[in-house]
Design a protein around this motif. Structure first.
Motif, mmCIF file in Angstrom:
data_model
loop_
_atom_site.group_PDB
_atom_site.id
_atom_site.type_symbol
_atom_site.label_atom_id
_atom_site.label_comp_id
_atom_site.label_asym_id
_atom_site.label_seq_id
_atom_site.Cartn_x
_atom_site.Cartn_y
_atom_site.Cartn_z
ATOM 1 N N SER A 16 4.189 -4.451 5.379
ATOM 2 C CA SER A 16 5.093 -3.643 5.010
ATOM 3 C C SER A 16 4.485 -4.123 3.584
ATOM 4 O O SER A 16 4.716 -3.510 2.942
ATOM 5 C CB SER A 16 6.435 -4.025 5.099
ATOM 6 N N GLY A 17 4.811 -5.516 3.166
ATOM 7 C CA GLY A 17 4.238 -6.202 1.472
ATOM 8 C C GLY A 17 3.188 -5.913 1.542
ATOM 9 O O GLY A 17 2.445 -5.170 0.298
ATOM 10 N N LEU B 287 7.197 5.743 5.017
ATOM 11 C CA LEU B 287 7.919 5.303 3.367
ATOM 12 C C LEU B 287 8.935 6.156 3.074
ATOM 13 O O LEU B 287 8.621 5.568 1.356
ATOM 14 C CB LEU B 287 6.417 6.539 3.237
ATOM 15 N N LYS C 176 3.159 -1.295 1.098
ATOM 16 C CA LYS C 176 3.111 -1.271 -0.546
ATOM 17 C C LYS C 176 2.817 -1.814 -1.714
ATOM 18 O O LYS C 176 2.376 -1.233 -2.823
ATOM 19 C CB LYS C 176 5.024 -1.572 -0.848
ATOM 20 N N SER C 177 1.950 -2.291 -1.850
ATOM 21 C CA SER C 177 0.645 -2.487 -2.716
ATOM 22 C C SER C 177 -0.502 -2.151 -2.720
ATOM 23 O O SER C 177 -1.410 -2.217 -3.667
ATOM 24 C CB SER C 177 0.800 -4.101 -2.270
ATOM 25 N N CYS D 237 13.536 1.299 5.510
ATOM 26 C CA CYS D 237 12.224 1.794 4.661
ATOM 27 C C CYS D 237 11.329 0.361 3.943
ATOM 28 O O CYS D 237 11.713 0.195 2.651
ATOM 29 C CB CYS D 237 11.356 3.060 5.531
ATOM 30 N N LEU D 238 10.199 1.562 3.414
ATOM 31 C CA LEU D 238 9.487 0.832 2.356
ATOM 32 C C LEU D 238 9.602 1.845 1.388
ATOM 33 O O LEU D 238 9.352 1.395 -0.006
ATOM 34 C CB LEU D 238 7.315 1.640 3.061
ATOM 35 N N LYS D 239 10.295 2.366 0.893
ATOM 36 C CA LYS D 239 11.263 2.738 -0.370
ATOM 37 C C LYS D 239 10.145 3.437 -1.698
ATOM 38 O O LYS D 239 9.975 2.621 -2.874
ATOM 39 C CB LYS D 239 11.791 1.426 -0.957
ATOM 40 N N ILE D 240 8.298 3.924 -1.011
ATOM 41 C CA ILE D 240 7.942 4.558 -1.388
ATOM 42 C C ILE D 240 8.637 5.861 -2.516
ATOM 43 O O ILE D 240 8.489 6.208 -3.405
ATOM 44 C CB ILE D 240 6.629 4.845 -0.568
ATOM 45 N N GLN E 245 12.565 5.756 1.465
ATOM 46 C CA GLN E 245 14.156 5.192 1.027
ATOM 47 C C GLN E 245 14.113 4.104 2.249
ATOM 48 O O GLN E 245 14.247 2.942 2.498
ATOM 49 C CB GLN E 245 15.565 5.346 -0.015
#
Length: 192
Positions: A62-63, A82, A66-67, A93-96, A84
């Protein structure tokens, strides 16, 4: 090299086959170093949000996702993760993308399965497509329309068929199963 993220979700082999048919080298991997060093990343998936998100979190993915700074394409469940939040399993979720994922309201006509037209914006991902081209969908949950929506579809209600924020692209439909139109979308992504 294209990294296809392996994370306990289905449909990965068909994505790999589609990428290789287009002449690109790819690897299916959950190795964070390989993912971070790939030229492009594809985050596909068929499955259930809660267990998939748990797998991503428990394995440090997950990290990593996101990076990412290189072009990254989420497909189907990849798009939903991807976002919220997903109603499926009450999942953070990943909040992109700045929208949530909800279940379609009519159980008797869910899942949304088969070919449907999409309305597209002018985006590099859709170069060469015609307005209202059809693509293949298979999903019971949908992402709401938001600022990052770049294509819409209407099934029961309007929803995000594709999204983009910075280097993150995503499609609710399956480009790897969408014939010539899907192949062109994948080619456009891989040539970004």
């Amino acid at each position: 090299m294209v990294a296809i993220i392996k994370y306990n979700a289905g449909n990965i082999a068909s994505v790999k086959n589609a990428v290789e048919r287009l002449g690109f080298d790819c690897v299916i991997t959950d190795d964070i170093n390989k993912i971070q060093n790939a030229n492009k990343v594809i985050f596909p998936g068929v499955g259930e949000a809660k267990s998939a998100m748990n797998h991503l979190t428990n394995n440090g993915l997950s990290g990593c996702i996101k990076s990412l700074l290189q072009p990254t394409l989420g497909i189907c469940l990849g798009l939903q993760l991807l976002c919220q939040y997903s109603e499926e399993g009450d999942t953070e979720c990943l909040k992109i993308f700045e929208t949530s994922v909800k279940k379609f309201p009519a159980d008797d006509i869910v899942p949304h399965m088969g070919w449907n037209n999409i309305s597209i914006n002018t985006e590099p991902l859709f170069k060469g497509l015609n307005k209202d081209d059809a693509v293949y969908f298979l999903h019971s949950y949908y992402a709401g329309i938001c600022e990052q929506t770049i294509a819409t579809c209407n099934y029961i209600l309007p929803f995000s068929a594709a999204m983009r924020k910075d280097n993150f692209y995503a499609t609710q439909f399956h480009p790897e199963k969408s014939g010539d139109v899907g192949e062109l979308i994948l080619k456009n992504f891989l040539e970004l």
